[in-house]
Design a protein around this motif. Structure first.
Motif, PDB file in Angstrom:
ATOM      1  N   GLY A 177      -7.853  -0.385   1.457  1.00 31.04           N
ATOM      2  CA  GLY A 177      -5.996  -1.130   1.023  1.00 31.04           C
ATOM      3  C   GLY A 177      -4.824  -0.710   1.890  1.00 31.04           C
ATOM      4  O   GLY A 177      -5.701  -0.467   3.335  1.00 31.04           O
ATOM      5  N   GLY A 178      -3.673  -0.566   1.652  1.00 29.05           N
ATOM      6  CA  GLY A 178      -3.146  -0.939   2.491  1.00 29.05           C
ATOM      7  C   GLY A 178      -1.933  -2.634   2.053  1.00 29.05           C
ATOM      8  O   GLY A 178      -2.654  -3.316   1.476  1.00 29.05           O
ATOM      9  N   ALA A 179      -0.741  -2.486   2.731  1.00 31.29           N
ATOM     10  CA  ALA A 179       0.099  -3.472   2.876  1.00 31.29           C
ATOM     11  C   ALA A 179      -0.340  -4.472   2.272  1.00 31.29           C
ATOM     12  O   ALA A 179      -0.092  -5.601   1.304  1.00 31.29           O
ATOM     13  CB  ALA A 179       0.881  -2.493   3.206  1.00 31.29           C
ATOM     14  N   PRO A 180      -1.372  -4.844   3.869  1.00 37.81           N
ATOM     15  CA  PRO A 180      -1.509  -5.827   3.526  1.00 37.81           C
ATOM     16  C   PRO A 180      -2.883  -6.845   3.163  1.00 37.81           C
ATOM     17  O   PRO A 180      -2.557  -7.953   2.971  1.00 37.81           O
ATOM     18  CB  PRO A 180      -1.661  -6.103   5.394  1.00 37.81           C
ATOM     19  CG  PRO A 180      -2.070  -4.981   5.888  1.00 37.81           C
ATOM     20  CD  PRO A 180      -1.525  -3.942   4.640  1.00 37.81           C
ATOM     21  N   VAL A 181      -3.623  -5.279   2.632  1.00 40.04           N
ATOM     22  CA  VAL A 181      -4.495  -6.056   2.172  1.00 40.04           C
ATOM     23  C   VAL A 181      -4.728  -6.833   0.919  1.00 40.04           C
ATOM     24  O   VAL A 181      -3.277  -6.265   0.383  1.00 40.04           O
ATOM     25  CB  VAL A 181      -5.657  -4.789   2.344  1.00 40.04           C
ATOM     26  CG1 VAL A 181      -6.621  -5.085   1.300  1.00 40.04           C
ATOM     27  CG2 VAL A 181      -5.743  -4.111   3.047  1.00 40.04           C
ATOM     28  N   THR A 182      -5.222  -7.603   0.066  1.00 38.86           N
ATOM     29  CA  THR A 182      -5.620  -8.249  -0.801  1.00 38.86           C
ATOM     30  C   THR A 182      -7.232  -8.344  -1.616  1.00 38.86           C
ATOM     31  O   THR A 182      -7.748  -7.795  -0.807  1.00 38.86           O
ATOM     32  CB  THR A 182      -5.448  -9.644  -0.423  1.00 38.86           C
ATOM     33  OG1 THR A 182      -6.011 -10.559   0.467  1.00 38.86           O
ATOM     34  CG2 THR A 182      -3.795 -10.136  -0.011  1.00 38.86           C
TER      35      THR A 182
END
Ligand code: B1M
Length: 211
Positions: A177-182
């Motif tokens: 997870g984390g902001a840039p993760v899709t």
């Protein structure tokens, strides 16, 4: 209102001093540490997670509540160890190599603890080797990788590949997870799951525990 209800209310409100006070009173009244944990702290964090999902709470409220919950856990921890209560699962988490962002990772870590997981937080800038050593040492059910940069996100793949090469990948579930993760990236690197925020990371992790 009972002590436990007051404790939960103060976790939700993020009042750490009151959480300490009510945790101490509950212990002094002879309530079982497990009951204080489950019906007070964890129940409150479930409410916080729901409020976050419903956009009633945002990151600051969740952080403050998680800190308040930690104040209670700190007092309960020695008593829980004495009574031998078992955590629902073991979770290793870290921010991947090259990445120093830890606010989101800490939030995930605190919410996991609030949900009853034993959490081993490896910190930031964690190399694949460190994750692998932690899997060997702690035998977690789940490993969580966090990244906030599009550049360091690539180290999630590197970590999973190294885990495969050393034979530890099959021993654990890996969530990212984390902001840039899709989701697409999670599928591409063959992670077992992906979460957009701390509350859904808890749901995801609970769903990955062995039945
Ligand atoms: Co940095 N930074 N930063 N930064 N920083 C971002 C991420 C950036 C988007 C800002 C921008 O340009 N708009 C940008 C990244 C661009 C990109 O890659 N696309 C950026 C950059 C470029 C950088 C530097 C390179 C800047 C520089 O030095 N030139 C540098 C890199 C340092 C490094 O890591 N090597 C850098 C440094 C920093 C600070 C040190 C100043 C500081 C970090 C402090 C700290 O963490 N202790 C910082 C901050 C604060 C940010 C922003 C402003 C906020 C990040 C944050 O904490 N958000 C950020 C911009 C932004 O996001 N608005 C930015 C709040 C936090 C609760 O959310 O971390 O997303 P988040 O976590 C969420 C979810 O993502 C999820 O749950 C969390 C809670 O809901 N989640 C998981 C996170 N991990 C998870 C794991 C899971 C599941 C869910 O399972 C395991």
């Amino acid at each position: 209102m009972s002590i436990i209800e007051q404790l939960a209310e103060n976790v939700i409100a993020g009042n750490a001093a009151k959480v300490e006070e009510y945790t101490q009173s509950a212990l002094a009244e002879g309530l079982a540490p497990e009951e204080i944990l489950n019906k007070g702290l964890i129940a409150a964090m479930d409410v916080v997670g729901d409020k976050f999902r419903n956009n009633e709470f945002y990151v600051p409220e969740m952080l403050i509540a998680a800190r308040a919950m930690k104040a209670g856990i700190k007092l309960l921890r020695p008593r829980l160890i004495e009574t031998g209560i078992k955590p629902i699962g073991r979770f290793v988490i870290g921010t991947v190599k090259g990445d120093l962002h830890d606010i989101g990772k800490n939030l995930v870590s605190m919410m996991m603890e609030g949900a009853g997981f034993e959490v081993i937080d490896l910190g930031v800038d964690v190399s694949a080797d460190k994750f692998i050593a932690a899997v060997k040492e702690y035998q977690p059910h789940i490993v969580g990788l966090s990244a906030l940069l599009t550049t360091t996100m690539l180290n999630m793949k590197e970590t999973i590949t190294a885990m495969q090469a050393t034979g530890v990948r099959d021993q654990v579930k890996v969530v990212i997870g984390g902001a840039p993760v899709t989701r697409q990236y999670a599928d591409e690197i063959r992670a077992d799951g992906f979460a957009t925020d701390a509350a859904s990371a808890v749901d995801l992790a609970k769903g990955l525990l062995p039945a």
